[in-house]
Design an enzyme around this catalytic site. Structure first.
Site, short mmCIF file in Angstrom:
data_model
loop_
_atom_site.label_atom_id
_atom_site.label_comp_id
_atom_site.label_asym_id
_atom_site.label_seq_id
_atom_site.Cartn_x
_atom_site.Cartn_y
_atom_site.Cartn_z
N GLN A 196 -2.38 2.69 10.29
CA GLN A 196 -1.05 2.59 9.65
C GLN A 196 0.01 3.43 10.37
O GLN A 196 1.19 3.15 10.23
CB GLN A 196 -1.12 3.04 8.19
CG GLN A 196 -1.92 2.12 7.30
CD GLN A 196 -3.20 2.79 6.86
OE1 GLN A 196 -3.87 3.43 7.67
NE2 GLN A 196 -3.55 2.65 5.61
N ASP A 239 -1.60 10.86 -1.87
CA ASP A 239 -1.97 9.78 -2.80
C ASP A 239 -2.29 10.33 -4.17
O ASP A 239 -2.18 9.61 -5.17
CB ASP A 239 -3.17 9.01 -2.23
CG ASP A 239 -2.77 8.35 -0.93
OD1 ASP A 239 -2.35 7.20 -0.96
OD2 ASP A 239 -2.83 9.02 0.12
N ARG A 274 -7.62 -0.23 -6.80
CA ARG A 274 -7.84 0.87 -5.85
C ARG A 274 -7.99 2.16 -6.66
O ARG A 274 -7.26 2.37 -7.63
CB ARG A 274 -6.68 0.99 -4.86
CG ARG A 274 -6.54 -0.23 -3.96
CD ARG A 274 -5.61 0.02 -2.79
NE ARG A 274 -6.18 0.97 -1.84
CZ ARG A 274 -5.50 1.49 -0.82
NH1 ARG A 274 -4.23 1.16 -0.63
NH2 ARG A 274 -6.06 2.35 0.01
N ASN A 322 -5.00 12.82 0.67
CA ASN A 322 -4.16 11.95 1.50
C ASN A 322 -5.07 11.20 2.46
O ASN A 322 -6.30 11.40 2.47
CB ASN A 322 -3.13 12.80 2.26
CG ASN A 322 -2.02 11.97 2.88
OD1 ASN A 322 -1.43 11.12 2.20
ND2 ASN A 322 -1.74 12.17 4.15
N LYS A 323 -4.48 10.34 3.28
CA LYS A 323 -5.25 9.48 4.18
C LYS A 323 -6.25 10.29 5.03
O LYS A 323 -5.96 11.40 5.46
CB LYS A 323 -4.29 8.70 5.06
CG LYS A 323 -4.90 7.69 6.01
CD LYS A 323 -5.91 6.77 5.37
CE LYS A 323 -5.47 6.11 4.09
NZ LYS A 323 -4.93 4.80 4.26
N ARG A 358 0.87 -1.18 0.00
CA ARG A 358 0.00 0.00 0.00
C ARG A 358 0.91 1.23 0.00
O ARG A 358 2.13 1.11 0.06
CB ARG A 358 -1.01 0.00 1.16
CG ARG A 358 -0.61 -0.72 2.38
CD ARG A 358 0.51 -0.10 3.14
NE ARG A 358 0.28 1.31 3.41
CZ ARG A 358 1.20 2.18 3.74
NH1 ARG A 358 2.47 1.82 3.81
NH2 ARG A 358 0.93 3.44 3.98
N GLY A 359 0.29 2.41 -0.06
CA GLY A 359 1.08 3.63 -0.23
C GLY A 359 1.19 3.90 -1.72
O GLY A 359 1.54 3.01 -2.50
N ALA A 360 0.87 5.14 -2.10
CA ALA A 360 0.74 5.45 -3.53
C ALA A 360 1.96 5.05 -4.37
O ALA A 360 1.82 4.34 -5.38
CB ALA A 360 0.41 6.94 -3.69
#
Ligand code: MRU
Length: 358
Positions: free
Chosen positions: A201, A242, A90, A252-253, A53-55
């Site tokens: 996370q 992201d 995603r 972002n998150k 995960r993570g862009a």
């Protein structure tokens, strides 16, 4: 970066066995498990279920996913279909479609027998570029932290949200790259690590990275940041992104927006580490147009940790029959962002500066 004093990256290709390997991040911090990706199904599962995960890392995985597809069948129709399937895993991180386009555009005119080798070359290059770009972000961001240290001459308190460390990339990270650099250059630091519900996370990944690098940090639940800012306990906020639109709005998150508002109200600099692969030059208004992923309600209604026998256990924390809405990201309007830290330098979060990166 370091895990138990050994250097590790999140994804790599092993030439001897012709395999792509990743860390299954769902098990961190409790277990370090390395797995192979062998099929397009496994690649899609890994991205969707967040083994990776993570862009930036999603983008690199997608590129290797195309290599894995080409080993099965290097026909262009088959590859187009594989690309569509991987792209649908995603919706928010733009690195996913960016990496797939990089691959598809570069193989368009090749003969079938040349394709697989070329895709591997492209994927390896995307991986290496990610490492180099994150390192540059680290160098630029370090200069910022150094300036604050020269003025304040005390340990610098940095707030970060979610995980934009090396686990979200191949190595170094985006938001944490300046932190790792500053620590290596002996600037005294302390990181406030947001929990980042629902998947935690911050707690599970960011704190694990910082502990492995021996960087002082404290874990806080998501609502603490505003209080700390009022108490002068945060000198700078640095987050990842992201997807950032061409006008500088930063997706972002979930929860990033509220931190940015609090930082703005308290006059605290709010920086976003944004590799150019995370910028969506086609979207002009991020608040309006960036697609926001909605994930399974179970990520909110349940929580996983170690039980008294050190075994992973998932427990339910809401009443029977609850439906939990689970928005994974939010968008912070550009006006709340002090600047973007990119691999080409620190720039304004605005159309003109972002256009100059093209
Ligand atoms: O849902 P994730 O874990 O893939 O989300 C990505 C993130 O961890 C963050 O939003 C991060 O700040 C951007 S990626 C460097």
């Amino acid at each position: 970066m370091l895990v138990n004093d050994k250097h590790l990256t999140t994804i790599w290709y092993e030439e001897k066995i012709d395999k792509v390997k990743i860390i299954d991040q769902r098990l961190i911090p409790f277990e370090l498990k390395i797995i192979e990706l062998n099929t397009v199904d496994e690649v899609c599962y890994a991205i969707k279920e967040m083994q990776v995960r993570g862009a930036p890392l999603i983008g690199v995985t997608a590129a290797y996913g195309m290599y894995i597809a080409s080993k099965e069948n290097a026909n262009i129709e088959f590859l187009e279909n594989a690309s569509k399937r991987i792209n649908a895993t995603r919706p928010t991180a733009v690195n996913l479609s960016w990496a797939l386009s990089e691959v598809m555009n570069k193989i368009a005119d090749l003969k079938v027998e040349q394709t697989s080798k070329k895709i591997l070359e492209i994927a390896n290059q995307i991986r290496q570029d990610d490492i180099d770009n994150c390192k540059k972000i680290g160098e630029y961001g370090y200069e910022l932290i150094k300036k604050i240290y020269e003025i304040k001459n005390k340990p610098i308190n940095i707030l970060t949200h979610c995980n934009a460390g090396w686990l979200a990339t191949v190595d170094w990270g985006t938001a944490l790259a300046p932190v790792f650099f500053a620590h290596k250059k002996n600037i005294p630091l302390h990181v406030w690590v947001d929990e980042t519900r629902p998947r935690n996370q911050g707690f599970s990944l960011t704190s694990w990275e910082l502990i492995n690098e021996k960087i002082p940090n404290s874990l806080i639940v998501d609502n603490v940041g505003g209080h700390l800012m009022q108490q002068n306990k945060i000198d700078i906020c640095i987050t990842g992104t992201d997807r950032t639109s061409s006008n500088g709005d930063v997706c972002n998150k979930i929860g990033t927006y509220l931190k940015a508002l609090a930082a703005y109200d308290n006059n605290i600099p709010f920086y976003v580490s944004a590799p150019i692969s995370s910028i969506d030059f086609k979207i002009e208004n991020g608040v309006r147009d960036i697609p926001i992923e909605e994930r399974d309600s179970k990520e909110v209604s349940h929580i996983t940790g170690l039980d008294e026998n050190n075994k992973l256990k998932t427990v339910k924390i809401v009443p029977e029959g609850s439906y939990c809405a689970n928005f994974a990201f939010d968008v912070t309007p550009a006006k709340y962002i002090t600047k973007l830290i990119t691999e080409k330098g620190i720039i304004g979060a605005n159309y003109k500066s972002i256009s100059s990166l093209k």
